[in-house]
Design a protein around this motif. Structure first.
Motif, PDB file in Angstrom:
ATOM      1  N   LEU A  42       3.671 -10.693  -2.705  1.00 24.78           N
ATOM      2  CA  LEU A  42       4.210  -9.909  -3.820  1.00 24.78           C
ATOM      3  C   LEU A  42       3.904  -8.437  -3.633  1.00 24.78           C
ATOM      4  O   LEU A  42       2.757  -8.043  -3.413  1.00 24.78           O
ATOM      5  N   GLY A  43       4.954  -7.625  -3.697  1.00 26.30           N
ATOM      6  CA  GLY A  43       4.807  -6.177  -3.667  1.00 26.30           C
ATOM      7  C   GLY A  43       5.623  -5.577  -4.799  1.00 26.30           C
ATOM      8  O   GLY A  43       6.523  -6.223  -5.341  1.00 26.30           O
ATOM      9  N   ILE A  44       5.327  -4.343  -5.162  1.00 26.52           N
ATOM     10  CA  ILE A  44       6.063  -3.649  -6.217  1.00 26.52           C
ATOM     11  C   ILE A  44       6.775  -2.439  -5.616  1.00 26.52           C
ATOM     12  O   ILE A  44       6.157  -1.606  -4.950  1.00 26.52           O
ATOM     13  N   PHE A  45       8.071  -2.363  -5.864  1.00 23.94           N
ATOM     14  CA  PHE A  45       8.932  -1.280  -5.413  1.00 23.94           C
ATOM     15  C   PHE A  45       8.952  -0.207  -6.509  1.00 23.94           C
ATOM     16  O   PHE A  45       9.093  -0.535  -7.689  1.00 23.94           O
ATOM     17  N   ILE A  46       8.820   1.049  -6.132  1.00 24.62           N
ATOM     18  CA  ILE A  46       8.880   2.144  -7.095  1.00 24.62           C
ATOM     19  C   ILE A  46      10.031   3.071  -6.724  1.00 24.62           C
ATOM     20  O   ILE A  46       9.959   3.780  -5.711  1.00 24.62           O
ATOM     21  N   HIS A  47      11.102   3.048  -7.519  1.00 24.28           N
ATOM     22  CA  HIS A  47      12.207   3.989  -7.355  1.00 24.28           C
ATOM     23  C   HIS A  47      12.043   5.109  -8.369  1.00 24.28           C
ATOM     24  O   HIS A  47      12.337   4.951  -9.552  1.00 24.28           O
ATOM     25  N   TRP A  48      11.570   6.245  -7.876  1.00 26.02           N
ATOM     26  CA  TRP A  48      11.327   7.384  -8.765  1.00 26.02           C
ATOM     27  C   TRP A  48      11.697   8.660  -8.040  1.00 26.02           C
ATOM     28  O   TRP A  48      11.288   8.880  -6.899  1.00 26.02           O
ATOM     29  N   GLY A  49      12.494   9.494  -8.686  1.00 30.83           N
ATOM     30  CA  GLY A  49      12.910  10.746  -8.075  1.00 30.83           C
ATOM     31  C   GLY A  49      13.538  11.658  -9.103  1.00 30.83           C
ATOM     32  O   GLY A  49      13.478  11.414 -10.312  1.00 30.83           O
ATOM     33  N   LEU A  50      14.188  12.703  -8.629  1.00 29.58           N
ATOM     34  CA  LEU A  50      14.835  13.654  -9.523  1.00 29.58           C
ATOM     35  C   LEU A  50      15.887  12.977 -10.390  1.00 29.58           C
ATOM     36  O   LEU A  50      16.128  13.368 -11.537  1.00 29.58           O
ATOM     37  N   TYR A  51      16.496  11.912  -9.871  1.00 27.42           N
ATOM     38  CA  TYR A  51      17.535  11.183 -10.612  1.00 27.42           C
ATOM     39  C   TYR A  51      17.024  10.612 -11.925  1.00 27.42           C
ATOM     40  O   TYR A  51      17.804  10.367 -12.853  1.00 27.42           O
ATOM     41  N   SER A  52      15.714  10.394 -12.044  1.00 30.78           N
ATOM     42  CA  SER A  52      15.190   9.848 -13.297  1.00 30.78           C
ATOM     43  C   SER A  52      15.433  10.809 -14.462  1.00 30.78           C
ATOM     44  O   SER A  52      15.521  10.381 -15.610  1.00 30.78           O
ATOM     45  N   MET A  53      15.565  12.092 -14.168  1.00 31.84           N
ATOM     46  CA  MET A  53      15.825  13.080 -15.216  1.00 31.84           C
ATOM     47  C   MET A  53      17.166  12.826 -15.910  1.00 31.84           C
ATOM     48  O   MET A  53      17.329  13.124 -17.098  1.00 31.84           O
ATOM     49  N   LEU A 317       9.370  -6.467  -5.933  1.00 33.49           N
ATOM     50  CA  LEU A 317       9.938  -6.374  -7.273  1.00 33.49           C
ATOM     51  C   LEU A 317       9.942  -4.935  -7.760  1.00 33.49           C
ATOM     52  O   LEU A 317       8.900  -4.269  -7.767  1.00 33.49           O
ATOM     53  N   ASN A 318      11.101  -4.457  -8.169  1.00 37.57           N
ATOM     54  CA  ASN A 318      11.261  -3.037  -8.465  1.00 37.57           C
ATOM     55  C   ASN A 318      10.923  -2.642  -9.900  1.00 37.57           C
ATOM     56  O   ASN A 318      11.179  -3.369 -10.854  1.00 37.57           O
ATOM     57  N   VAL A 319      10.363  -1.429 -10.002  1.00 37.83           N
ATOM     58  CA  VAL A 319      10.146  -0.752 -11.279  1.00 37.83           C
ATOM     59  C   VAL A 319      10.706   0.666 -11.150  1.00 37.83           C
ATOM     60  O   VAL A 319      10.438   1.347 -10.155  1.00 37.83           O
ATOM     61  N   GLY A 320      11.480   1.115 -12.137  1.00 36.30           N
ATOM     62  CA  GLY A 320      12.000   2.478 -12.152  1.00 36.30           C
ATOM     63  C   GLY A 320      11.279   3.297 -13.206  1.00 36.30           C
ATOM     64  O   GLY A 320      11.591   3.192 -14.401  1.00 36.30           O
ATOM     65  N   PRO A 321      10.298   4.114 -12.824  1.00 36.60           N
ATOM     66  CA  PRO A 321       9.548   4.904 -13.815  1.00 36.60           C
ATOM     67  C   PRO A 321      10.437   5.868 -14.598  1.00 36.60           C
ATOM     68  O   PRO A 321      11.479   6.312 -14.113  1.00 36.60           O
ATOM     69  N   GLN A 322       9.997   6.189 -15.800  1.00 36.73           N
ATOM     70  CA  GLN A 322      10.715   7.118 -16.674  1.00 36.73           C
ATOM     71  C   GLN A 322      10.517   8.552 -16.175  1.00 36.73           C
ATOM     72  O   GLN A 322       9.597   8.829 -15.403  1.00 36.73           O
ATOM     73  N   PRO A 323      11.357   9.483 -16.617  1.00 33.55           N
ATOM     74  CA  PRO A 323      11.202  10.876 -16.170  1.00 33.55           C
ATOM     75  C   PRO A 323       9.871  11.501 -16.561  1.00 33.55           C
ATOM     76  O   PRO A 323       9.422  12.444 -15.915  1.00 33.55           O
TER      77      PRO A 323
END
Length: 432
Positions: A42-53, A317-323
């Motif tokens: 089990l691993g956690i994917f973090i998709h976070w970037g300028l697009y979160s804005m 498993l992915n998580v998309g953090p908030q801006p």
């Protein structure tokens, strides 16, 4: 005789240099890293970037047909005041995950670390001014988590990136020069692999941007792979290209599908002998999208994890953090729920291999040494399985109570199941 030996050695060295990219031999520590990677499950994917804005997902620059310069203005107000790398690492550790895969640069070209190759990064282009990758790397080390790094090999804004099939509406100046772009990628990967400590894996994405070209595009992947392995021989390399593994890769990935399945249309490739990983979202998008609150339940995510392990694969498993830098509340709830389950049943997942029993209507199986674990998702009163030998014991995994079974004339086992209500997964342990 010595001259002859010297000539032979020089010839072999020369041939090795000539064919090095065609005969990749993993280092001993790379092979050990592969084993540790498989044991993680089990691993956690973090998709976070300028697009979160923009809160519209990670493809918004392309899907929204935005101008790159207008899009870039969001950087001047990107200030994730609630980003706390330690809180992230602790929440991920609490889930039972063993590693984190962080997006250092996505297709929009914005780097989420302190790169010297461009000012378009979270340190130089934003008022936040902090190297979030450095903080996350330190937090992961403190929590005993492996750090993996996602890196996009396509770029929607750089003029020297050769035009692919995406990013056509961003308003970039077209001056394709792959030698220049390749040197840029090597410079960034050098930074990532020399400034942030041990990196467990490089997770590449974007190869498919040229898969519809009439003339095949030479990404020079083997050269790039050799460079990565030169910097960190133990670092694993995976590429989300949706085809069979290329020479120099250390694990095989499947996007939004379990290995051998292709429901999303992105993972029709054959399963290789390499360690496997499938990636999936908790909700719909990879990056944060404000309207995307349709999260899978904890039960669905646990079942996905178990089904992945039953196929000999990790789940990323992915998580998309908030801006603002926080992990969404729904994501935290799911991580905690998975962690609760892993505290009780993790032994049947960590270090396990694909089960001896193929997937059945009632569930799946995993194996670990002399133990076979039946993961029963459905309410059934009896199941029948075939084993290569008679079992030494058949018990309820949690209570350790013996489970009644009989042998059929064909030698199969018929197990009587009394599955308690409310369980996500009823586990039967069979000692062979």
């Amino acid at each position: 005789m010595r001259r002859r030996l010297l000539w032979i050695v020089m010839l072999l060295v020369g041939c090795g240099a000539l064919f090095a990219q065609r005969s990749y031999t993993p280092s001993p520590c790379n092979l050990q890293a592969r084993e540790a990677f498989e044991e993680s499950r089990l691993g956690i994917f973090i998709h976070w970037g300028l697009y979160s804005m923009y809160a519209q997902g990670e493809w918004y620059l392309n899907s929204g047909k935005l101008n790159k310069d207008e899009y870039a203005k969001a950087a001047s107000c990107f200030y994730p005041i609630r980003f706390d790398a330690t809180a992230w690492a602790q929440a991920i550790k609490r889930s039972g995950a063993r590693y984190v895969t962080f997006t250092t640069r996505h297709h929009d070209g914005f780097s989420m670390y302190d790169t010297q190759t461009s000012d378009y990064n979270i340190v130089d282009a934003t008022p936040f001014g902090r190297d979030v990758l450095s903080e996350l790397a330190e937090a992961c080390r403190a929590e005993g988590l492996k750090l993996h790094l996602y890196y996009s090999i396509l770029d929607w804004i750089r003029p020297d990136y050769p035009l692919g099939r995406t990013g056509l509406h961003t308003g970039r100046v077209m001056a394709p020069d792959y030698d220049s772009y390749f040197a840029f990628m090597k410079a960034q990967l050098h930074e990532l692999l020399t400034r942030y400590g041990e990196v467990g894996a490089i997770w590449l994405d974007g190869y498919w941007d040229h898969d519809s070209d009439s003339v095949p595009f030479d990404w020079r992947m083997e050269e790039l792979y050799a460079y990565i392995h030169e910097l960190q021989p133990c670092c694993l390399i995976g590429n989300n290209h949706h085809i069979s593994p290329l020479e120099g890769e250390d694990f095989q990935m499947f996007e939004r599908d379990l290995p051998g399945e292709n429901k999303a249309g992105l993972s029709g490739q054959q399963i290789s002998h390499l360690p496997l990983e499938m990636c999936q979202t908790m909700n719909g998008m990879w990056g944060y999208k404000v309207a995307d609150t349709n999260y899978k339940s904890t039960a669905e995510l646990v079942e996905l994890l178990v089904r992945a392990a039953a196929k000999g694969s990790n789940l990323l498993l992915n998580v998309g953090p908030q801006p603002n830098g926080e992990l969404p509340e729904q994501a935290i709830e799911r991580l905690n729920g998975i962690g609760d389950w892993m505290e009780r049943y993790g032994e049947t997942i960590y270090g396990s291999q694909a089960g001896l029993i193929a997937e059945q209507p009632w569930g799946v199986s995993t194996t670990k040494g002399a133990k076979l674990y039946l993961h029963i998702f459905e309410d059934v009163e009896q199941i029948e399985i075939s084993l290569p030998q008679a079992p030494r014991a058949v018990v309820d995994y949690i209570t350790r109570a013996p489970i009644a079974y009989t042998r059929t004339d064909s030698g199969a086992l018929q197990l009587t199941i009394r599955r308690p209500a409310g369980l996500i997964d009823y586990v039967v342990e069979i000692e062979l």
